[in-house]
Design an enzyme around this catalytic site. Structure first.
Site, PDB file in Angstrom:
ATOM      1  N   ASP A 190       6.401  -4.880  15.530  1.00 30.87           N
ATOM      2  CA  ASP A 190       5.086  -4.555  16.056  1.00 30.87           C
ATOM      3  C   ASP A 190       5.203  -3.180  16.684  1.00 30.87           C
ATOM      4  OD1 ASP A 190       2.772  -4.188  17.505  1.00 30.87           O
ATOM      5  OD2 ASP A 190       2.784  -6.166  18.442  1.00 30.87           O
ATOM      6  N   VAL A 191       4.590  -2.187  16.054  1.00 31.21           N
ATOM      7  CA  VAL A 191       4.774  -0.801  16.474  1.00 31.21           C
ATOM      8  C   VAL A 191       4.130  -0.503  17.824  1.00 31.21           C
ATOM      9  CG1 VAL A 191       5.079   0.133  14.160  1.00 31.21           C
ATOM     10  CG2 VAL A 191       2.759  -0.079  15.120  1.00 31.21           C
ATOM     11  N   GLY A 205       0.791  -1.220   0.000  1.00 32.55           N
ATOM     12  CA  GLY A 205       0.000   0.000   0.000  1.00 32.55           C
ATOM     13  C   GLY A 205       0.821   1.266   0.000  1.00 32.55           C
ATOM     14  N   VAL A 240      -6.853   7.184  -1.754  1.00 32.27           N
ATOM     15  CA  VAL A 240      -5.747   6.555  -2.470  1.00 32.27           C
ATOM     16  C   VAL A 240      -6.111   5.098  -2.703  1.00 32.27           C
ATOM     17  CG1 VAL A 240      -3.271   6.080  -2.473  1.00 32.27           C
ATOM     18  CG2 VAL A 240      -4.165   8.068  -1.221  1.00 32.27           C
ATOM     19  N   TYR A 251     -11.332   5.123  13.497  1.00 30.39           N
ATOM     20  CA  TYR A 251     -10.207   5.500  12.634  1.00 30.39           C
ATOM     21  C   TYR A 251     -10.108   7.021  12.536  1.00 30.39           C
ATOM     22  CZ  TYR A 251      -7.385   5.951   8.372  1.00 30.39           C
ATOM     23  OH  TYR A 251      -6.418   6.301   7.454  1.00 30.39           O
ATOM     24  N   LYS A 301      -6.854   9.329  13.728  1.00 28.94           N
ATOM     25  CA  LYS A 301      -6.056  10.172  12.835  1.00 28.94           C
ATOM     26  C   LYS A 301      -6.068  11.638  13.279  1.00 28.94           C
ATOM     27  CE  LYS A 301      -4.388   7.074  10.100  1.00 28.94           C
ATOM     28  NZ  LYS A 301      -2.948   6.798  10.054  1.00 28.94           N
ATOM     29  N   THR A 329      -5.531   1.612  -2.480  1.00 27.22           N
ATOM     30  CA  THR A 329      -4.685   0.623  -1.819  1.00 27.22           C
ATOM     31  C   THR A 329      -5.568  -0.534  -1.386  1.00 27.22           C
ATOM     32  OG1 THR A 329      -5.004   1.473   0.425  1.00 27.22           O
ATOM     33  CG2 THR A 329      -3.239   2.477  -0.880  1.00 27.22           C
TER      34      THR A 329
END
Length: 256
Positions: free
Chosen positions: A69-70, A22, A196, A163, A167, A198
């Site tokens: 893994d963030v 992506g 976009v 989401y 953001k 993806t």
């Protein structure tokens, strides 16, 4: 130094979270094409290694693919240690990893809420603070966070309230860290992409076309490669006087 030279990332090392597909894949490719050695980091180690190999083959840059893994501080710390040990430095962090639940609020489970907020917000926080600690000791750097126009508008007809909130938090975190870390030589900026194409965004599905495409002045969606140019700008010395900025790249969608 010419204006074009300021966009060069020659001699720099950049890490992209979620960089094997992506938007992240487009960002990693573009950073390498601009001259950076690139680290592709994601939970899927095999996919990250494969993407890194593809980027190395097409650009001739040094690359590294690794598991990350963030949301795990030990994994983030291990990643920064490995990058600096194997590539010698760490100049650019692109916080791209993220997730989304596409359902109305009354249908979102607590587990889904926790996953989106943790991945999208803690997953920016941890890599940023761990990387910034290294950058502060080594002359600074650039952090680019991937926000969204969803921080500014409510997407419809596809509902994604958690989401959107995550953001919006990313945008504010970007500004807060930029103000705090400017004296350390660390710039923190964000991009806010529009629609976009993806794996995460079904932009060409007929039920979304009127609101997502036809409502935008440019009446089209973007490709990851088109957004990637803005990431290169924010990562490079071309944006040396920019910090705390949220750069909207949405074909004019948020104008109305």
């Amino acid at each position: 130094m010419s204006v074009l030279d300021k966009f060069s990332l020659q001699g720099k090392v950049a890490l992209v979270t979620g960089g094997y597909k992506g938007l992240g894949r487009g960002f990693a490719q573009a950073l390498a094409e601009a001259g950076a050695d690139v680290v592709v980091a994601a939970r899927d180690e095999a996919a990250s290694v494969a993407a890194a190999a593809e980027i190395a083959a097409s650009t001739g840059r040094r690359t590294l693919g690794l598991r990350l893994d963030v949301t795990s501080r030990p994994e983030v710390e291990a990643a920064v240690a490995r990058v600096t040990a194997e590539l010698g430095r760490f100049d650019v962090l692109v916080n791209n990893a993220g997730t989304c639940v596409h359902r109305p609020a009354l249908e979102v489970t607590d587990e889904e809420y926790d996953d989106v907020i943790t991945t999208n917000l803690k997953g920016v926080w941890l890599p940023s603070v761990v990387t910034a600690a290294w950058m502060a000791e080594h002359g600074g750097g650039s952090i680019v966070n991937v926000g969204s126009i969803s921080a500014q508008i409510v997407n419809r007809p596809q509902m994604q309230p958690v989401y959107n909130a995550s953001k919006a938090a990313v945008h504010q975190l970007t500004k807060s860290l930029a103000a705090e870390w400017a004296p350390l030589g660390i710039r923190v900026n964000a991009i806010a992409p529009g629609y976009v194409k993806t794996e995460m965004a079904p932009v060409d599905r007929p039920e979304f076309r009127r609101m997502w495409i036809e409502d935008a002045p440019m009446q089209r969606y973007s490709s990851p490669e088109e957004i990637a140019a803005t990431v290169v700008y924010l990562a490079s010395d071309a944006s040396s006087f920019s910090t705390g900025a949220v750069v909207v790249t949405d074909g004019g969608y948020t104008l109305f």
